[in-house]
Design a protein around this motif. Structure first.
Motif, short mmCIF file in Angstrom:
data_model
loop_
_atom_site.label_atom_id
_atom_site.label_comp_id
_atom_site.label_asym_id
_atom_site.label_seq_id
_atom_site.Cartn_x
_atom_site.Cartn_y
_atom_site.Cartn_z
N GLN A 40 0.89 -1.16 0.00
CA GLN A 40 0.00 0.00 0.00
C GLN A 40 0.94 1.22 0.00
N VAL A 41 0.84 2.07 -1.00
CA VAL A 41 1.68 3.27 -1.05
C VAL A 41 0.89 4.40 -0.41
N LEU A 42 1.45 4.95 0.65
CA LEU A 42 0.77 5.99 1.42
C LEU A 42 1.15 7.40 0.96
N GLY A 49 12.86 12.14 -2.77
CA GLY A 49 13.13 10.70 -2.75
C GLY A 49 12.44 9.94 -1.64
N LEU A 50 11.44 10.54 -0.99
CA LEU A 50 10.73 9.87 0.11
C LEU A 50 9.60 9.01 -0.43
N TRP A 51 9.50 7.79 0.08
CA TRP A 51 8.34 6.96 -0.19
C TRP A 51 7.94 6.26 1.10
N VAL A 52 6.65 6.31 1.40
CA VAL A 52 6.11 5.73 2.62
C VAL A 52 5.14 4.64 2.19
N ILE A 53 5.40 3.43 2.65
CA ILE A 53 4.59 2.28 2.24
C ILE A 53 4.22 1.44 3.44
N ARG A 54 3.25 0.60 3.22
CA ARG A 54 2.90 -0.44 4.18
C ARG A 54 2.96 -1.75 3.41
N MET A 55 3.60 -2.75 4.00
CA MET A 55 3.70 -4.05 3.35
C MET A 55 3.09 -5.11 4.24
N ARG A 159 -7.87 5.13 -9.46
CA ARG A 159 -6.53 5.66 -9.21
C ARG A 159 -6.41 6.03 -7.74
N PRO A 160 -5.42 5.47 -7.04
CA PRO A 160 -5.31 5.73 -5.60
C PRO A 160 -4.87 7.16 -5.31
N ALA A 161 -5.41 7.73 -4.25
CA ALA A 161 -5.11 9.11 -3.86
C ALA A 161 -3.89 9.15 -2.95
N VAL A 162 -2.76 8.71 -3.47
CA VAL A 162 -1.51 8.71 -2.71
C VAL A 162 -1.12 10.14 -2.40
#
Length: 165
Positions: A40-42, A49-55, A159-162
């Motif tokens: 899940q891309v938050l 270069g920041l990416w916050v995800i949940r796996m 389309r997800p609202a990331v």
């Protein structure tokens, strides 16, 4: 006579103060990233270069060995996981910090009795490595967002609202 003023919410800027952004869990779907691994891309911030995800990892799931170009911050919500290169096991409530340059292979033990759920904030690229240590894939905020959007589209999801996308 005074008129009661509405209470400000976090979704509307007040007096020039930026609004907080919120996404409910159901607004950003989990999609299969690899067999046994859902993502899940938050949030993404491509310029920084920041990416916050949940796996979410099924018992026995293993990600490719990889090296990080920047720092990684992780918090385990459920289950257990470890790096095959280290003895420590991360369980629910565990926090992990990875310095830039860290190399490891993320693994959810097959003995887990539940899905492992982990939140990651990652700065910079994730470099997947083969057995000889050669880079096979460079994952960064932009590519993770593209992959996530593509997988959502293929699954027939909107389309997800990331945040940041």
């Amino acid at each position: 006579m005074s008129v009661a003023q509405p209470v400000p919410t976090f979704s509307v800027p007040v007096d020039g103060i930026p609004a907080a952004l919120h996404r409910g869990e159901s607004e950003l779907p989990f999609v299969e990233f690899e067999p046994g691994v859902e993502m899940q891309v938050l949030q993404v911030d491509i310029p920084t270069g920041l990416w916050v995800i949940r796996m979410r990892l099924q018992p026995g799931a293993t990600l490719p060995t990889h090296r990080h170009g920047g720092e990684v911050f992780a918090f385990t919500l459920a289950g257990a996981w470890k790096y095959l290169e280290y003895p420590e096991v991360n369980t629910a409530g565990s926090y992990l910090y990875e310095p830039a340059g860290s190399i490891h292979t993320l693994h959810a033990p097959a003995s887990n009795t539940e899905v492992t759920d982990v939140w990651f904030a990652i700065r910079g690229p994730n470099l997947n490595l083969d057995a000889e240590g050669k880079v096979t894939l460079i994952l960064d905020a932009g590519l993770v967002l593209k992959v996530y959007q593509s997988k959502c589209k293929k699954a027939g999801l909107p389309r997800p609202a990331v945040i940041g996308a």
